[in-house]
Design a protein around this motif. Structure first.
Motif, PDB file in Angstrom:
ATOM      1  N   ILE A  53     -22.403   0.576   1.517  1.00  0.00           N
ATOM      2  CA  ILE A  53     -23.150   0.392   0.611  1.00  0.00           C
ATOM      3  C   ILE A  53     -22.480   0.185  -0.765  1.00  0.00           C
ATOM      4  N   ALA A  54     -22.891  -0.870  -1.884  1.00  0.00           N
ATOM      5  CA  ALA A  54     -22.471  -0.896  -3.059  1.00  0.00           C
ATOM      6  C   ALA A  54     -22.710   0.447  -3.804  1.00  0.00           C
ATOM      7  N   ALA A  55     -21.744   0.826  -4.364  1.00  0.00           N
ATOM      8  CA  ALA A  55     -21.680   2.178  -5.078  1.00  0.00           C
ATOM      9  C   ALA A  55     -22.669   2.214  -6.297  1.00  0.00           C
ATOM     10  N   LYS A  56     -22.804   1.110  -6.819  1.00  0.00           N
ATOM     11  CA  LYS A  56     -23.604   0.948  -8.211  1.00  0.00           C
ATOM     12  C   LYS A  56     -25.109   0.793  -7.743  1.00  0.00           C
ATOM     13  N   THR A  57     -25.215   0.016  -6.818  1.00  0.00           N
ATOM     14  CA  THR A  57     -26.879  -0.511  -6.586  1.00  0.00           C
ATOM     15  C   THR A  57     -27.202   0.285  -5.428  1.00  0.00           C
ATOM     16  N   VAL A  76      -7.442   4.876  -5.423  1.00  0.00           N
ATOM     17  CA  VAL A  76      -8.067   3.941  -6.034  1.00  0.00           C
ATOM     18  C   VAL A  76      -7.329   3.282  -7.238  1.00  0.00           C
ATOM     19  N   HIS A  77      -6.351   3.967  -7.998  1.00  0.00           N
ATOM     20  CA  HIS A  77      -5.704   3.516  -9.099  1.00  0.00           C
ATOM     21  C   HIS A  77      -4.799   2.622  -8.722  1.00  0.00           C
ATOM     22  N   LEU A  78      -4.189   2.447  -7.578  1.00  0.00           N
ATOM     23  CA  LEU A  78      -3.312   1.803  -6.976  1.00  0.00           C
ATOM     24  C   LEU A  78      -3.905   0.344  -6.599  1.00  0.00           C
ATOM     25  N   ALA A  79      -5.011   0.433  -6.078  1.00  0.00           N
ATOM     26  CA  ALA A  79      -5.802  -0.653  -5.594  1.00  0.00           C
ATOM     27  C   ALA A  79      -6.323  -1.385  -6.948  1.00  0.00           C
ATOM     28  N   LYS A  80      -6.776  -0.736  -7.761  1.00  0.00           N
ATOM     29  CA  LYS A  80      -7.257  -1.163  -9.027  1.00  0.00           C
ATOM     30  C   LYS A  80      -6.414  -2.392  -9.794  1.00  0.00           C
ATOM     31  N   ASN A  81      -4.912  -1.574  -9.743  1.00  0.00           N
ATOM     32  CA  ASN A  81      -3.889  -2.377 -10.375  1.00  0.00           C
ATOM     33  C   ASN A  81      -3.784  -3.814  -9.914  1.00  0.00           C
ATOM     34  N   VAL A 125     -12.532  -1.135  -3.507  1.00  0.00           N
ATOM     35  CA  VAL A 125     -12.388  -0.161  -2.619  1.00  0.00           C
ATOM     36  C   VAL A 125     -13.550   0.367  -2.112  1.00  0.00           C
ATOM     37  N   VAL A 126     -13.371   0.704  -0.626  1.00  0.00           N
ATOM     38  CA  VAL A 126     -14.260   1.241   0.279  1.00  0.00           C
ATOM     39  C   VAL A 126     -13.885   2.516   0.602  1.00  0.00           C
ATOM     40  N   ALA A 127     -14.725   3.480   0.721  1.00  0.00           N
ATOM     41  CA  ALA A 127     -14.455   4.801   1.053  1.00  0.00           C
ATOM     42  C   ALA A 127     -15.356   5.265   2.378  1.00  0.00           C
ATOM     43  N   GLU A 128     -14.853   5.493   3.262  1.00  0.00           N
ATOM     44  CA  GLU A 128     -15.287   5.686   4.625  1.00  0.00           C
ATOM     45  C   GLU A 128     -15.694   7.411   4.857  1.00  0.00           C
ATOM     46  N   TRP A 129     -16.343   7.382   5.720  1.00  0.00           N
ATOM     47  CA  TRP A 129     -16.701   8.979   6.124  1.00  0.00           C
ATOM     48  C   TRP A 129     -17.297   9.945   4.990  1.00  0.00           C
ATOM     49  N   VAL A 130     -18.190   9.113   4.246  1.00  0.00           N
ATOM     50  CA  VAL A 130     -19.027   9.703   3.302  1.00  0.00           C
ATOM     51  C   VAL A 130     -20.044  10.411   4.049  1.00  0.00           C
ATOM     52  N   GLY A 131     -20.229  11.890   3.623  1.00  0.00           N
ATOM     53  CA  GLY A 131     -20.918  12.735   4.363  1.00  0.00           C
ATOM     54  C   GLY A 131     -22.041  13.501   3.509  1.00  0.00           C
ATOM     55  N   ARG A 146     -18.134   7.769  -6.901  1.00  0.00           N
ATOM     56  CA  ARG A 146     -18.522   6.928  -7.840  1.00  0.00           C
ATOM     57  C   ARG A 146     -17.769   7.051  -9.355  1.00  0.00           C
ATOM     58  N   ALA A 147     -17.517   8.356  -9.452  1.00  0.00           N
ATOM     59  CA  ALA A 147     -16.738   8.548 -10.501  1.00  0.00           C
ATOM     60  C   ALA A 147     -15.332   8.006 -10.721  1.00  0.00           C
ATOM     61  N   TYR A 148     -14.838   8.009  -9.727  1.00  0.00           N
ATOM     62  CA  TYR A 148     -13.333   7.432  -9.349  1.00  0.00           C
ATOM     63  C   TYR A 148     -13.191   6.160  -9.596  1.00  0.00           C
ATOM     64  N   GLY A 149     -14.480   5.355  -9.322  1.00  0.00           N
ATOM     65  CA  GLY A 149     -14.351   3.986  -9.221  1.00  0.00           C
ATOM     66  C   GLY A 149     -14.386   3.343  -8.022  1.00  0.00           C
ATOM     67  N   VAL A 150     -14.773   3.938  -6.890  1.00  0.00           N
ATOM     68  CA  VAL A 150     -14.926   3.494  -5.498  1.00  0.00           C
ATOM     69  C   VAL A 150     -16.031   2.615  -5.694  1.00  0.00           C
ATOM     70  N   ASP A 151     -15.901   1.162  -5.310  1.00  0.00           N
ATOM     71  CA  ASP A 151     -16.765   0.244  -5.109  1.00  0.00           C
ATOM     72  C   ASP A 151     -17.831   0.117  -4.190  1.00  0.00           C
TER      73      ASP A 151
END
Length: 581
Positions: free
Chosen positions: A351-355, A522-527, A532-538, A547-552
């Motif tokens: 899922i796209a974090a924004k939409t 996330v900061h490392l990837a954004k550089n 960034v995809v976050a798995e196992w979201v429960g 979302r606040a950390y900037g995960v896409d």
């Protein structure tokens, strides 16, 4: 007419000379043998065929049948006398054909000449062979090639030890003998501990010198009846005949001492080497060669896990044997599923974090059992990787994913591949062929490689990523964070996306340490401008934090379970058949 005869004679002589040169080039010499007088007449090519040009005086050995027979090695090939003179065939006017092979050893010549002798004999007054006309062809090179192939079929070219195939044969015979006569022997697998470091520091030539030196030292310590073989690049198999169990440990210690006792002189200078050994008592702990090899290797790995220069003795364990039998059964099920096309994909939305919309789906492998039960990949993939079936499965996953992408033009998929596939040229070749047939599928496919594998085989993984991206595919690092990725490694891999290891996401709200770690990832990837995809979201709280950390992108059961039925053909989300992960 007479005026033209000299030219005709000249032409005939020239043609005859040409034929002789052709026969000589082919390693063939013609002869005629008058059996009654025992005189053999050879053509001029015999000098080259038998090496008479080196010493013309040797020609006397070819003048008579008896003299020639004395040159023939009786143990090397078919007896020429039997092939010609002892024939039970009858000449009915057209002669009787014969063919044989043998080795001719001229006095003073270093090597014997192997020849193929074929021709026809004609009966004399008694009905027995009276005249023989034949052709002798030099087949020494062919014989040498056959001997070399025969040698290579059983022996290792570098060390001269028996190879894995031949060692397996002897091992089977040793086990069968032990079971029949109640004799205890042992099988040891010795591995050179630091060969990879030697390769890297000095190069393959020096590493080969170390392998040869270790082989020689092991051979010197073994009894004449013991068998030493090379089973892999840095591994030796040792069969200790008539060896009691209490002698195994003593022998292993002695073998380790002989290797580490002094440095090995190489072209690059002195090199130190050690070996570790896995020991198996046979036939008590292994009833066939396959069991002996696998258990010795398993025990060798256990020895290496403790320290370099260690040994371990295989011990029978009911729990381990039960697990092994279960693995074998599961392997049979996997092979049957591959043959019967019972491997399939389940699609979990990412899922796209924004939409909040599903922009792509991860294709997760499932196996349908004959009774219809669906089994998740976690139940069979670890066994498949242990038993070398992962590459076959990865090829099938690719075929299934390509089929889905072709069937559903709106589908965007992510697939996982094992570490073996990252160095499997045939998988890339298959992907290239699919891309050539249907070019648009590559832009809709993401290939995921796990971070730990990518870092372990960094150079190969980087090449794998380049090959995929050149075809138009995107590549993601799965389990991001599990392998301590650095800026340098991310740059070297040049991937398109990272997926944070779900173990850091699960329970994120309650763990301040995981929150800091995820933010760092996330900061490392954004550089590198990597999504960034976050798995196992429960749960919703985890969604809010990520979302606040900037995960896409977000993925997990809370947001959508894997479904077997293709979601692109569904009219509503409720009609999809959910499958447990």
């Amino acid at each position: 007419m007479a005026a033209h005869s000299p030219d005709g004679a000249t032409a005939a002589a020239g043609a005859a000379a040409d034929r002789l040169r052709a026969l000589s080039a082919a390693g063939i010499s013609l002869y005629e043998w008058d059996v009654q007088s025992d005189v053999i007449t050879w053509d001029a090519t015999a000098h080259a065929l038998f090496g008479l040009a080196v010493d013309p005086a040797l020609a006397r050995h070819l003048d008579t049948g008896r003299a020639y027979a004395r040159l023939i090695d009786p143990d090397a090939g078919t007896a020429r006398y039997d092939a010609v003179m002892a024939s039970d065939k009858i000449d009915r006017g057209d002669g009787v054909s014969f063919q044989c092979e043998y080795a001719v050893q001229l006095p003073g010549m270093e090597h014997a000449v192997w020849v193929e002798d074929a021709g026809i004999w004609y009966a004399g007054e008694t009905g027995r062979p009276g005249r023989v006309v034949g052709a002798v062809r030099n087949v020494s090179e062919r014989k040498r090639s056959i001997r070399k192939l025969t040698y290579l079929a059983s022996y290792d070219e570098l060390t001269g030890n028996v190879n894995r195939a031949r060692l397996r044969e002897v091992l089977s015979q040793t086990i069968a003998y032990g079971e029949r006569f109640d004799r205890t022997s042992a099988f040891l697998m010795a591995g050179i501990d630091n060969l990879a470091m030697i390769n890297e520091a000095y190069g393959f030539d020096v590493a080969d010198q170390v392998i040869v030196a270790v082989s020689q030292r092991l051979r010197e310590e073994l009894r004449q009846a013991d068998i030493l073989g090379r089973v892999a690049g840095n591994k030796f198999g040792i069969i200790l005949s008539n060896c009691r169990e209490e002698q195994i440990v003593t022998t292993a210690e002695r073998l380790m001492d002989c290797v580490r006792g002094k440095v090995i002189d190489t072209g690059a200078g002195p090199v130190s080497a050690t070996i570790s050994i896995g020991c198996v008592s046979i036939p008590r702990c292994a009833h066939n060669a396959t069991e002996a090899l696998s258990r010795a290797e398993e025990t060798l790995d256990a020895a290496k896990a403790t320290r370099r220069g260690a040994y371990a003795l295989y011990q029978l364990s009911e729990q381990r044997e039960s697990r092994r039998k279960r693995n074998i059964q599961l392997a049979d099920q996997i092979v049957a599923a591959l043959k019967e096309d019972r491997l399939l994909l389940a699609y979990q939305p990412i899922i796209a974090a924004k939409t909040g919309e599903a922009e792509l789906h991860e294709a997760l492998l499932r196996m349908r059992r004959p009774g219809g039960e669906i089994v998740s990949a976690g139940e069979f993939i670890p066994v498949a990787e242990q038993l070398g079936l992962a590459r076959l499965i990865d090829h099938r996953v690719l075929e299934l994913a390509v089929r889905t992408l072709r069937t559903y033009p709106s589908a965007h998929l992510a697939i996982n591949v094992s570490g073996m596939t990252a160095v499997d040229r045939s998988w890339i070749d298959a992907m290239t062929a699919f891309a050539a047939e249907t070019p648009d599928i590559t832009s809709r496919l993401i290939v995921e490689i796990t971070e730990t594998v990518a870092l372990h085989e960094l150079e190969e993984s980087a090449r794998f990523v380049r090959d995929l991206r050149s075809l138009g595919c995107r590549v993601a690092i799965d389990d991001f964070g599990a392998g301590y990725t650095s800026f340098r490694n991310l740059k070297a891999l040049d991937v398109d996306m990272v997926k944070i290891d779900g173990s850091f996401v699960k329970g994120l709200v309650r763990s301040r340490d995981d929150q800091l770690f995820v933010q760092t990832l996330v900061h490392l990837a954004k550089n590198f401008n990597l999504p960034v995809v976050a798995e196992w979201v429960g749960n919703e709280d985890e969604v809010t934090l990520l979302r606040a950390y900037g995960v896409d992108y977000l993925q997990g059961f809370f947001l959508g379970e894997p479904v077997i039925e293709a979601p692109w053909s569904q009219t509503s989300a409720t009609s999809a058949s959910a499958v447990s992960a």
